[in-house]
Design an enzyme around this catalytic site. Structure first.
Site, PDB file in Angstrom:
ATOM      1  N   ASP A 198       0.369   4.720  11.075  1.00 53.82           N
ATOM      2  CA  ASP A 198       1.535   4.056  11.820  1.00 53.82           C
ATOM      3  C   ASP A 198       2.722   4.229  10.962  1.00 53.82           C
ATOM      4  O   ASP A 198       2.619   4.740   9.938  1.00 53.82           O
ATOM      5  CB  ASP A 198       1.220   2.724  12.099  1.00 53.82           C
ATOM      6  CG  ASP A 198       2.182   1.835  12.918  1.00 53.82           C
ATOM      7  OD1 ASP A 198       2.924   2.516  13.735  1.00 53.82           O
ATOM      8  OD2 ASP A 198       2.908   0.823  12.573  1.00 53.82           O
TER       9      ASP A 198
ATOM     10  N   ASP B  49      -0.700  -1.745  10.539  1.00 55.60           N
ATOM     11  CA  ASP B  49      -0.440  -3.020   9.966  1.00 55.60           C
ATOM     12  C   ASP B  49      -0.208  -4.211  11.011  1.00 55.60           C
ATOM     13  O   ASP B  49       0.184  -5.385  10.863  1.00 55.60           O
ATOM     14  CB  ASP B  49       0.651  -3.135   9.040  1.00 55.60           C
ATOM     15  CG  ASP B  49       1.949  -2.874   9.601  1.00 55.60           C
ATOM     16  OD1 ASP B  49       2.184  -2.142  10.683  1.00 55.60           O
ATOM     17  OD2 ASP B  49       3.170  -3.128   8.817  1.00 55.60           O
TER      18      ASP B  49
ATOM     19  N   ASP C 262      -1.664  -2.356  16.557  1.00 52.20           N
ATOM     20  CA  ASP C 262      -2.688  -1.333  15.988  1.00 52.20           C
ATOM     21  C   ASP C 262      -3.898  -1.865  16.257  1.00 52.20           C
ATOM     22  O   ASP C 262      -5.052  -0.966  15.849  1.00 52.20           O
ATOM     23  CB  ASP C 262      -2.206  -0.958  14.630  1.00 52.20           C
ATOM     24  CG  ASP C 262      -0.919  -0.442  14.314  1.00 52.20           C
ATOM     25  OD1 ASP C 262      -0.564   0.401  14.994  1.00 52.20           O
ATOM     26  OD2 ASP C 262      -0.225  -0.964  13.266  1.00 52.20           O
TER      27      ASP C 262
END
Length: 817
Positions: free
Chosen positions: A507, A707, A711
């Site tokens: 990410d 995080d 996700d």
């Protein structure tokens, strides 16, 4: 009313309900040692000495599995061989299946407020269950916990005592037996061979019945349960040698001539019995010592927790036991002290050494509002903090629990060792029988002697223990070492999978970037002022947990804007947030949210947004009803470690892709700066999930690092999910590896750890397989027709013991990686 207390006794397992006895002794049902209870005249029983369960009287009793009436915080024990998976027991002792000594699981949570005893260094007779001053000399009381022996240490000392007794008795037995081979020693000038045989019997018998009787109990248990293991082999082999030797000195006339020497004495094997058992004891002693070292990483982490905390109540400082701290308490931390629990600084500043948790050597500066972690060390200033997470909720407690969980889990590679070990003992016993038959029929004279000795050697040399230890020892040491480096592994499977990963998906926000974005620009597209746009944007974002929202709110406050109270706040995953303002709907988010509001952008507005995005800024639109009223942008600085970490991962043959919910212009800017192998922008949670599935469908082994809540689906689907410790709880729950520090260098460490642990496991399995593949045929006498070489049972016992020790020693090398 008379409340006289009468001391009575009850079974700790409650196998007869609440039945009590008037005299001490053992339970007539389960044979467990009865423990004292207090019984008032009213009939109410109070458990008085429940802590005796782990005492010396219980050590040899069979452990019971997770008895429900015991407290949730009681000690847990598990088998080092993982022969029953993650099954645990509530008492020390030996595994009922394989007979190995149970290992105590290290816990970060004290069982009760009386768990820590405080004493005076000058007057050790003074003992209190809370900190304070010595009533005699006035000195501060200190924790006594460091003087308490662990269960592992007690087991080690007990086994070591038996070993040294066996050594003292075995050396003269070996000397007597070997005297015939030393020309200058003539013991028969002092006494006859028969008398020396009785001396050997007298010396060897305590070695078997005192020092090593536990091995025969384990062997008998394995036969009764039909779970053959190394103790089955040792019991049969050594037991046969001992019984043979006893009959040889008591009834020599029953033996055929080929078993006798020229004087009619039958050759005895007391020296083999004594020395073999002594060598097995040595292996057990070394193994118990090694097991205490495998948990050294957890114990080191546990040692970071201070036993007391300094609480502030009504402006007065007071020292209390750590386990009495509750969430919301205000604590004071002085210079150089360890922080007791997780919390937030409410007064003062600090420079905190977090290296023992994150693995990063540079101290971190903290001020009011910043989070601090229990177990880290304060610098040269004092500060006050509010306790947020205590007990099992602290990061340190979670780290220890994750390491415990990982060390109990089984890596897929262990299935190979388990399958071999399952049939190993039966095969060895069959080989021993065949060996006896072949030597008895075709062996040279005395054929039966050769047959007996070689069959015993086959039973003794085989070591399924080495096979069983190969994987769990490496996993236990490796996960502990990873925890010290800020890499928390939840499941052993992740270690094996991480070694195979060829594609990493990451990410952007909070993973590649700092995750601490700051407000850049804000502009009105209509009647509202620029400051009015920022005020409304921050008001909508006030209840959002996203880092970008925090940046906008902080920017508004820095511009001295008063935030408005809006109704019906709602987070729209992958799009933004929305609420109600003055009776109408208001939203702040990306272009998808514009579509939801059925609004649109003019060409000039699109051009301005693209210019900001090309500079790496993240753009959000403020929408009121069906009109885009303004634009706000924030920027998130790329972490200094990201570029170096990505290059290191690419050198490890991993393709690195970035999937982000941010726009394509910002994503492109970041991807080009870091040299990523690819990127995908404007991703919703299901897009990340689908991308992981797509890559897996192409045959890739995929790791996903993230995080945020968005996700979680992709982390769950990936072969290995990696959560940033600085992110959300749900991300960490979905992942199998958590990086405490929360940057990409942790993934490099995780990959490196995986490579070294898997290499170590393969080395262990190689040692175990090769040892048994070579040792068993040699013991059976396969080399005798060609080279005249036979393997003594004593040498076989030494090789068997040290095969396990070599596996353990090799696993312990991981502590230095």
């Amino acid at each position: 009313m008379n409340n006289k207390t009468v001391k009575q006794y009850a079974c700790p397992m409650h196998c007869e309900g609440d039945k009590v006895y008037n005299e001490p002794g053992n339970c007539p049902v389960c044979n467990m040692h009865l423990i004292p209870v207090e019984k008032h005249s009213k009939g109410n029983q109070i458990d008085h000495e429940s802590k005796m369960d782990g005492g010396a009287n219980h050590h040899h009793h069979q452990p019971h599995h997770k008895v429900s009436h015991h407290s949730a915080n009681q000690d847990k024990y598990f088998c080092s061989m993982r022969c029953e998976g993650d099954k645990s027991y509530d008492k020390p002792g030996d595994c009922p299946k394989c007979g190995m000594h149970l290992i105590k699981e290290v816990s970060a949570v004290p069982s009760s407020s009386s768990g820590t005893i405080f004493t005076c260094s000058m007057h050790p007779e003074i003992k209190r269950n809370k900190p304070g001053n010595c009533p005699i000399c006035g000195m501060d009381l200190i924790p006594e916990s460091g003087d308490v022996e662990s269960e592992e240490e007690k087991a080690y000392k007990k086994m070591a005592k038996k070993f040294w007794i066996a050594v003292v008795l075995s050396v003269p037995v070996l000397f007597i037996a070997m005297s015939d081979y030393v020309s200058f020693v003539n013991l028969e000038s002092l006494a006859s061979r028969k008398i020396w045989s009785w001396v050997e019997f007298i010396l060897a018998t305590p070695v078997l019945f005192y020092s090593s009787w536990i091995f025969f109990k384990r062997g008998w248990s394995s036969i009764v349960r039909w779970t053959p293991n190394m103790w089955t082999l040792i019991s049969i082999g050594v037991g046969a040698a001992y019984i043979f030797s006893v009959f040889a000195i008591l009834l020599p006339e029953i033996f055929p001539p080929q078993f006798k020497d020229d004087q009619g004495n039958v050759h005895i094997y007391f020296e083999a019995v004594a020395v073999i058992l002594t060598l097995v004891l040595l292996g057990q002693v070394l193994e118990l010592r090694a097991h205490s070292k495998t948990n050294s990483a957890i114990k080191a982490l546990l040692g970071l927790v201070p036993p007391i905390a300094r609480i502030i109540r009504n402006g007065v400082e007071e020292e209390i036991p750590l386990e009495d701290v509750k969430a919301g308490d205000i604590l004071k931390v002085k210079p150089g002290e360890k922080i007791p629990v997780d919390g937030v600084i409410v007064k003062g500043t600090a420079v905190i050494d977090e290296s023992m948790i994150t693995g990063e050597p540079i101290p971190d500066e903290k001020s009011t509002g910043d989070k601090v972690t229990g177990g880290t060390i304060n610098g040269k200033t004092a500060f006050e903090m509010k306790a947020v997470k205590v007990g099992s909720d602290t990061l340190l407690a979670q780290i220890i629990e994750m390491v415990n969980q990982a060390s109990r889990s089984r890596a897929p590679i262990q299935k190979l060792a388990d399958t071999v070990a399952k049939y190993f003992v039966q095969i060895v016993i069959a080989i021993a029988i065949i060996t006896f038959a072949v030597w008895a029929i075709w062996g040279p004279e005395p054929a039966y002697v050769y047959a007996f000795v070689n069959a015993v050697a086959v039973l003794i040399i085989a070591c399924p223990c080495a096979l069983g230890l190969a994987t769990p020892m490496s996993i236990m040491v490796g996960t502990g070492r990873g925890a010290q480096s800020g890499v928390l592994v939840k499941d052993a499977r992740a270690i094996e999978e991480m070694n195979k990963v060829d594609t990493l998906i990451i990410d952007k926000t909070g993973t590649i970037t700092e995750g601490k974005p700051s407000l850049n620009s804000f502009k009105s597209f209509g009647k509202l002022s620029d400051r009015g746009i920022l005020q409304l944007a921050a008001s909508v974002d006030l209840n959002s947990e996203h880092p970008l929202a925090d940046a906008i709110v902080a920017g508004a406050k820095a511009n001295n804007l008063e935030l408005l109270k809006l109704d019906k706040f709602e987070s729209v995953t992958g799009k933004g947030v929305q609420a109600f303002y003055e009776g109408g709907k208001i939203g702040l988010g990306n272009y998808r949210l514009i579509e939801d509001f059925q609004a649109s952008l003019t060409d000039d507005q699109k051009k301005l947004a693209e210019e900001w995005q090309l500079e790496g800024q993240t753009v959000m639109y403020l929408i009121i009803r069906q009109r885009v009223e303004g634009i706000v942008s924030v920027s998130d600085k790329i972490k200094e470690t990201s570029a170096k970490a990505i290059k290191a991962l690419q050198k490890m043959n991993m393709k690195v892709y970035m999937l982000t919910g941010d726009n394509k212009f910002t994503a492109k800017s970041v991807a080009e700066k870091l040299g990523l192998d690819g990127y995908q922008a404007d991703c919703l949670p299901n897009d990340k999930y689908n991308k992981v599935k797509e890559l897996q469908g192409e045959g890739h082994i995929v790791a996903m690092a993230g995080d945020g809540i968005n996700d979680a689906p992709a982390l769950e689907q990936a072969n290995v999910g990696i959560a940033m410790g600085t992110g959300t709880d749900i991300a960490m729950q979905s992942a199998e590896i958590t990086l405490v520090k929360g940057d990409l260098t942790g993934i490099v460490r995780a990959r490196d750890l995986s490579i070294k642990v898997m290499r170590n496991i393969k080395e262990n399995l190689f040692f175990a397989f090769i040892y048994n593949a070579l040792g068993v045929p040699v013991a059976a006498g396969i080399l005798f027709p060609f080279f005249g070489i036979l393997l003594s049972p004593i040498i076989a016992a030494a090789a068997m013991s040290f095969s396990s020790v070599s596996v353990i020693t090799n696993a312990l090398r991981l502590r230095k990686k």
